[in-house]
Each structure stands twice: as structure tokens, then as C-alpha cells.
Design a protein around this motif. Structure first.
Motif, PDB file in Angstrom:
ATOM      1  N   GLY A 106     -24.964  13.839   3.065  1.00 23.07           N
ATOM      2  CA  GLY A 106     -24.426  13.695   1.715  1.00 23.07           C
ATOM      3  C   GLY A 106     -25.521  13.486   0.692  1.00 23.07           C
ATOM      4  O   GLY A 106     -25.469  14.033  -0.420  1.00 23.07           O
ATOM      5  N   ILE A 107     -26.565  12.710   1.051  1.00 21.27           N
ATOM      6  CA  ILE A 107     -27.699  12.496   0.149  1.00 21.27           C
ATOM      7  C   ILE A 107     -28.481  13.792  -0.048  1.00 21.27           C
ATOM      8  O   ILE A 107     -28.977  14.094  -1.140  1.00 21.27           O
ATOM      9  CB  ILE A 107     -28.614  11.386   0.700  1.00 21.27           C
ATOM     10  N   LEU A 108     -28.568  14.594   1.009  1.00 22.56           N
ATOM     11  CA  LEU A 108     -29.330  15.842   0.947  1.00 22.56           C
ATOM     12  C   LEU A 108     -28.628  16.937   0.142  1.00 22.56           C
ATOM     13  O   LEU A 108     -29.272  17.914  -0.251  1.00 22.56           O
ATOM     14  CB  LEU A 108     -29.598  16.363   2.364  1.00 22.56           C
ATOM     15  N   LYS A 109     -27.339  16.794  -0.103  1.00 23.36           N
ATOM     16  CA  LYS A 109     -26.595  17.839  -0.814  1.00 23.36           C
ATOM     17  C   LYS A 109     -27.166  18.128  -2.189  1.00 23.36           C
ATOM     18  O   LYS A 109     -27.143  19.273  -2.664  1.00 23.36           O
ATOM     19  CB  LYS A 109     -25.122  17.429  -0.938  1.00 23.36           C
ATOM     20  N   SER A 110     -27.676  17.103  -2.856  1.00 29.80           N
ATOM     21  CA  SER A 110     -28.212  17.284  -4.206  1.00 29.80           C
ATOM     22  C   SER A 110     -29.668  17.757  -4.198  1.00 29.80           C
ATOM     23  O   SER A 110     -30.284  17.883  -5.251  1.00 29.80           O
ATOM     24  CB  SER A 110     -28.107  15.965  -4.986  1.00 29.80           C
ATOM     25  N   SER A 111     -30.205  18.029  -3.028  1.00 30.75           N
ATOM     26  CA  SER A 111     -31.602  18.439  -2.900  1.00 30.75           C
ATOM     27  C   SER A 111     -31.681  19.827  -2.291  1.00 30.75           C
ATOM     28  O   SER A 111     -30.820  20.242  -1.512  1.00 30.75           O
ATOM     29  CB  SER A 111     -32.360  17.431  -2.022  1.00 30.75           C
ATOM     30  N   SER A 112     -32.732  20.556  -2.647  1.00 37.68           N
ATOM     31  CA  SER A 112     -32.971  21.875  -2.052  1.00 37.68           C
ATOM     32  C   SER A 112     -33.600  21.745  -0.670  1.00 37.68           C
ATOM     33  O   SER A 112     -33.692  22.715   0.086  1.00 37.68           O
ATOM     34  CB  SER A 112     -33.889  22.704  -2.949  1.00 37.68           C
TER      35      SER A 112
END
Length: 304
Positions: free
Chosen positions: A279-285
Motif C-alpha cells: 500500500g505504501i509502494l502504490k504512490s511510488s514508481s
């Protein structure tokens, strides 16, 4: 994930812990003929009869001498894994920065800081032998997922290096950011060259290299490998140790910053934490593999 060796490699990938059996070529058996006697009075050869000397190969004048091939080391340190431990609450900020920063480069402290202020001061004063820079100017990595300082944290054992708020966290609240020595070297080699400031110094800048220690980098008795050659030799020495004890104390240090793209894997303790990390990685490329590996998050006492 498969079982790991003490060097952090999976599934019999380590040539030291799982050496391949040497295949010996079959030696052809030559049939021997009975010696031909010139007459009935010639004696038969016995053990006391000196054997004929083997003819030496003839080398013509000016011909090059044969070169003996140097034995190659079976230990490939490039595949050595390295581990950076952080609290899951720090992960969003790391992704936002796009890199792990050395302690001296941080403008704000992490949400959960593992190190005590005294530990940070000691590492700030300690120098990397052969480099002269402070240890705090490097991003630190373990060389084992069972490093002593991490074992003390997950076992809630006393360790003066660990902050109280880190001790107040459960082991499953942490994540392990994993890379390899090869990934680091490839990343450093791809960095753009930085020209020296002609107004200050005409001397070419020293190439950016990693440092490897055989213990706590802040300890005055710790030895460093701070050049490509000495760092590789230090890694080989650590990996060759039979019981792997030094590997649990050792550190690999990367100067200044560590781009998040060099992380190849994020290790977590259970499925719930994996979903939180995703979930934290969703906003990251940045989309690394997120793997559940419970043994990294249990103390040695739990296994008994």
C-alpha cells in the motif's frame, strides 16, 4: 523462499557453503606388453631394474614458456546480500526522498530511530580507515539478516547502541531493505562523474567506493577495507570464516546516499505487513519484490 546459508544466499547458490563436487576424469588404463627379449639369456626386468626415464618435452629456442593458469577463487562476493533495517513508519519518507541517506545528510530524524544519540555521536567521530571520512557519512548495511544488533533488538536484549523507542517496537514492525554487492558496484559505476571545483582544488576527486568492516564501524579495533581491492578481500575473509561469527558484526558502508532503485527486495515478517508495504509502494514508481520471510524477524531464542 528457500533456506539461506550464513552469507545470505538462497537455495545452494553459495559456492562456499555448497561446493560442487569435483568431477575427476577417468584415467585410461594402458595395456602393457611383455618385454621382447633379444635372446634367451637376457634377464627379465625386476623391481630392482631402474625404470627408463621419461623423455622431457623438447622446447625450441625462442619458443614461449608455458604459462601456469592461476587458480580462480570459488567465492563470488558480488552475490553477497546486504541488509538495511528500518521501521515500517520510515518507509514512506524514504520513498519520498528516493534514497537512503547517511546520518550526516539527514535534515530530519526518522519517525522511529534505531540508534541512540550517543551512538550517533560516536559514529560521527569515528573515521573510516584509509578514507578519513566519518562513519556517519555512510549508509550502513548488515552482511547477515541475523546481525547481532538486529538479534538484540528482536530478542529485546540490552544493547547500548539501540534507542528505547526502537526497543518499544515489535520485530514485525520493521522491514529489511535488501541489495547485493554487485548491484551497488553497478550503481556506483553508472553515477555521473563529478568534476572538482577548480576554485578550490585542481586534484581529481577520489572515486566513490564502498567500505567493508570486520566489526562495529565505530569500534576503534575494527578493521576496514576502503578500496575496491581491500573491500573485496575483507568480504572474502568474512565469508570464509567457518562459523560466520564475524559476519554477524560486520558492516558494509555506502558513502552519502543509497538510491532506492538499488534495493532488490523488501523482506517482511508476515502477509499483513506485506500488504501494508504494498500500500505504501502504490504512490511510488519503485516496485520491488516484497517477500514474506519470517526467520529474519524471529530471534534465535524463538527457534529453540
Amino acid at each position: 523462499m528457500d533456506d539461506e546459508c550464513i552469507h545470505g544466499l538462497e537455495g545452494q547458490l553459495c559456492a562456499l557453503c555448497f561446493p560442487k563436487a569435483a568431477i575427476e576424469p577417468a584415467t585410461p588404463v594402458k595395456k602393457t606388453r611383455a618385454p621382447k627379449l633379444s635372446s634367451l639369456r637376457d634377464p627379465l626386468p625386476t623391481a630392482a631394474t631402474p625404470a627408463a626415464r621419461t623423455a622431457r618435452p623438447v622446447r625450441f629456442a625462442g619458443a614461449p614458456r608455458p604459462v601456469r593458469a592461476e587458480p580462480l577463487s570459488a567465492d563470488n562476493v558480488d552475490e553477497q546480500r546486504v541488509y538495511h533495517l528500518t521501521h515500517i513508519s520510515n518507509l514512506a519518507a524514504i520513498l519520498h526522498d528516493g534514497r537512503l541517506l547517511a546520518n550526516e545528510a539527514l535534515t530530519t530524524r526518522p519517525t522511529v530511530d534505531i540508534s541512540t544519540p550517543a551512538t550517533r555521536d560516536v559514529r560521527r567521530e569515528a573515521r573510516v580507515a584509509g578514507d578519513g571520512r566519518g562513519v556517519a557519512e555512510y549508509v550502513p548495511f548488515f552482511l547477515s539478516p541475523n546481525a547481532t544488533v538486529w538479534e538484540n533488538l528482536r530478542a529485546e536484549a540490552a544493547d547500548p547502541r539501540l534507542a528505547l523507542n526502537a526497543h518499544g517496537s515489535e520485530a514485525f514492525d520493521f522491514v529489511m531493505l535488501v541489495s547485493t554487492v554487485k548491484k551497488i558496484y553497478d550503481g556506483l559505476a553508472a553515477l555521473p562523474a563529478t568534476d572538482a571545483d577548480p576554485t578550490e582544488d585542481e586534484t581529481a576527486l577520489i572515486p566513490t567506493v564502498i567500505a567493508v568492516t570486520n566489526g562495529d564501524a565505530a569500534d576503534e579495533l575494527t578493521r576496514f577495507g576502503a578500496t575496491p581491492a581491500t573491500a573485496e578481500r575483507m568480504l572474502q575473509t568474512l565469508r570464509a570464516e567457518a562459523d560466520g561469527a564475524m559476519l554477524l558484526e560486520a558492516e558494509l558502508l555506502v558513502p552519502d546516499a543509497f538510491p532506492i532503485e538499488w534495493i532488490t527486495l523488501i523482506g517482511v515478517s508476515n502477509d499483513n505487513v506485506r500488504e501494508t508495504v504494498r500500500g505504501i509502494l502504490k504512490s511510488s514508481s519503485f516496485k520491488p519484490k516484497v517477500a514474506v520471510y519470517p526467520p529474519w524477524f524471529h530471534s534465535s531464542a524463538d527457534a529453540q
